[in-house]
Design a protein around this motif. Sequence first.
Motif, PDB file in Angstrom:
ATOM      1  N   VAL A  21       0.868  -0.795   0.173  1.00  0.00           N
ATOM      2  CA  VAL A  21      -0.208   0.229   0.469  1.00  0.00           C
ATOM      3  C   VAL A  21       0.878   1.234  -0.033  1.00  0.00           C
ATOM      4  O   VAL A  21       1.315   2.633  -0.536  1.00  0.00           O
ATOM      5  N   SER A  33      -4.012   6.832   0.593  1.00  0.00           N
ATOM      6  CA  SER A  33      -5.639   6.529   0.824  1.00  0.00           C
ATOM      7  C   SER A  33      -5.322   6.723  -0.594  1.00  0.00           C
ATOM      8  O   SER A  33      -6.957   6.008  -0.740  1.00  0.00           O
ATOM      9  N   TYR A  35      -5.089   5.240  -3.247  1.00  0.00           N
ATOM     10  CA  TYR A  35      -4.415   4.344  -3.521  1.00  0.00           C
ATOM     11  C   TYR A  35      -6.371   3.494  -3.276  1.00  0.00           C
ATOM     12  O   TYR A  35      -6.408   2.507  -3.819  1.00  0.00           O
ATOM     13  N   LEU A  36      -5.925   3.466  -2.089  1.00  0.00           N
ATOM     14  CA  LEU A  36      -6.838   2.565  -1.409  1.00  0.00           C
ATOM     15  C   LEU A  36      -8.267   3.152  -2.032  1.00  0.00           C
ATOM     16  O   LEU A  36      -9.218   2.229  -2.081  1.00  0.00           O
TER      17      LEU A  36
END
Length: 77
Positions: A21, A33, A35-36
């Motif tokens: 991540v 953030s 990416y998620l």
Amino acid sequence: MVVCMSERMTVSFVEQIARRVRARGVDTPGGASGYLERLVREDELREAARASASWFQAHPSYEADAAEESVGAWRDR
């Protein structure tokens, strides 16, 4: 104008996932953030596609019915 409020949250991952991540966050707008968030939005899209496919399977005559209705509407003009 749409205002999106961010909410802070804490998540826990095993080391391997946390490392990925962070690494992917370096190349993603918004960092980890972002990416998620992209992963969640992609998951939402897959879920919507599955729901749509299920609906069309449950309504097999929908496409033909809609086409027939469209032809009828053009004739009634």
